[in-house]
Design an enzyme around this catalytic site. Structure first.
Site, mmCIF file in Angstrom:
data_model
loop_
_atom_site.group_PDB
_atom_site.id
_atom_site.type_symbol
_atom_site.label_atom_id
_atom_site.label_comp_id
_atom_site.label_asym_id
_atom_site.label_seq_id
_atom_site.Cartn_x
_atom_site.Cartn_y
_atom_site.Cartn_z
ATOM 1 N N ARG A 17 3.365 -9.389 7.790
ATOM 2 C CA ARG A 17 4.579 -8.793 8.535
ATOM 3 C C ARG A 17 3.927 -7.995 9.675
ATOM 4 N NH1 ARG A 17 8.555 -5.752 4.277
ATOM 5 N NH2 ARG A 17 9.745 -5.295 6.338
ATOM 6 N N HIS A 19 -2.424 -15.602 7.954
ATOM 7 C CA HIS A 19 -2.113 -14.304 8.280
ATOM 8 C C HIS A 19 -3.390 -13.378 8.242
ATOM 9 C CE1 HIS A 19 2.151 -14.975 8.677
ATOM 10 N NE2 HIS A 19 2.187 -15.334 7.378
ATOM 11 N N PRO A 61 0.907 -1.197 -0.053
ATOM 12 C CA PRO A 61 0.185 -0.184 0.145
ATOM 13 C C PRO A 61 0.792 1.261 0.035
ATOM 14 C CG PRO A 61 -0.074 -1.183 2.167
ATOM 15 C CD PRO A 61 0.973 -1.616 1.465
ATOM 16 N N GLU A 62 0.666 1.860 -1.152
ATOM 17 C CA GLU A 62 0.983 3.552 -1.068
ATOM 18 C C GLU A 62 -0.482 3.983 -1.193
ATOM 19 O OE1 GLU A 62 4.190 4.979 -3.066
ATOM 20 O OE2 GLU A 62 5.305 3.120 -3.205
#
Length: 271
Positions: free
Chosen positions: A110, A91, A2-3
């Site tokens: 992460r 996740h 994501p930007e």
DNA sequence: CAACGGACCTGCCTGC
DNA sequence: TGCAGGCAGGTCCGTT
């Protein structure tokens, strides 16, 4: 993933599934994100109705009756609309289960993302209060960048990625914007002229908005299954292309490291 | 204060 | 094949 364009794509993808829906329950399988998911959040959210899905910088703001869920995708986070019956994978940390029979599923290997709750104005939350202007606002332009750069010796790429100066420009789009504007990423921010800043701000707007449009083309996929905005299919002109020919002059693209991150530029086209 | 390095965490790729 | 090392789209915190 994501930007800003990816987050905006996610916002547009999930919004129609969320608006007006009552929250049945929140399932937290793994609360250990950048900030812990509050242990009482499931109880707090149950029964509330989703009223708006907004974005500020790279933060998603899900406004429900009586408060706001602040969501950030970190480096590796993604959102999907799934059936709540679908087995969670490794996740898949959080499900927001809605009355219309779908779940908003937050996945983040992460765990740099976060999901917190506020009853105050979310824009005043400590996570958001310091954020600079939105690059796609009509009011934001190169003059704002130029003013922020006054006296700064930091490399322009670093300043462009500083969320206090302008939000939403991450590593990839900083590289792309500087290439489009013909500015060397290592140039001291305070030593760039106003006309060049006008060009840079235009480049930022163009890179981001074109990218959002491309994300839009994969919205259907995004909502259905794969949760992946158009990022990978995007035509990146400079990022990741070290030693390949510059699309403008044909010379080799160079790769360096700034602030611990990869920078790509054309030494001939960017000064 | 500005500026930089390190930390957070997992997965994936490379090279030995 | 196995393993160590480096790297990845973000952000905050500590030290100079």
């Amino acid at each position: 993933m994501p930007e800003l364009p990816e987050v905006e794509t996610a916002r547009r993808g999930i919004e129609p599934h969320l608006l007006g829906q009552r929250i049945e329950r929140l399932v937290v399988r793994e609360p250990r994100l950048r900030l812990p998911v509050p242990s009482d959040l499931a109880g707090v959210l149950a029964g509330r109705v989703i009223e708006e899905v907004n974005r500020r910088g790279k933060y998603l703001l899900i406004r429900v009756s009586g408060g706001t869920i602040i969501l950030h995708l970190g480096m590796s986070g993604s959102l999907r609309i799934v059936s709540p019956e679908r087995p969670a994978e490794r996740h898949d940390h959080v499900d927001l289960v809605l009355a219309n029979g779908v779940a908003l599923r937050f996945t983040d290997p992460r765990r740099f993302g976060l999901l917190v709750w506020t009853t105050e104005n979310p824009l005043k939350h400590p996570l958001l209060a310091h954020l600079g202007p939105e690059p796609l606002d009509a009011a934001w332009d190169g003059a704002a960048l130029w003013a922020a750069a006054k006296g700064k010796r930091v490399a322009i790429k670093g300043m462009l990625m500083d969320a206090n100066v302008v939000v939403g420009v991450g590593n990839i789009y900083a590289n792309e914007s500087l290439f489009m504007a013909g500015i060397h990423p290592g140039r001291a921010a305070g030593r760039i002229s106003l006309p060049r800043y006008l060009r840079l701000a235009d480049a930022v707007k163009e890179v981001l908005s074109r990218s959002i449009e491309q994300g839009g083309t994969t919205l259907r996929d995004f909502v259905a299954e794969d949760g992946r905005p158009g990022y990978f299919s995007q035509s990146l002109k400079i990022y990741g292309r070290s030693d390949q020919p510059c699309l403008s002059c044909g010379g080799p693209i160079r790769e360096i490291r700034q602030f611990g991150r990869a920078t790509y530029y054309c030494p001939a086209c960017q000064r």
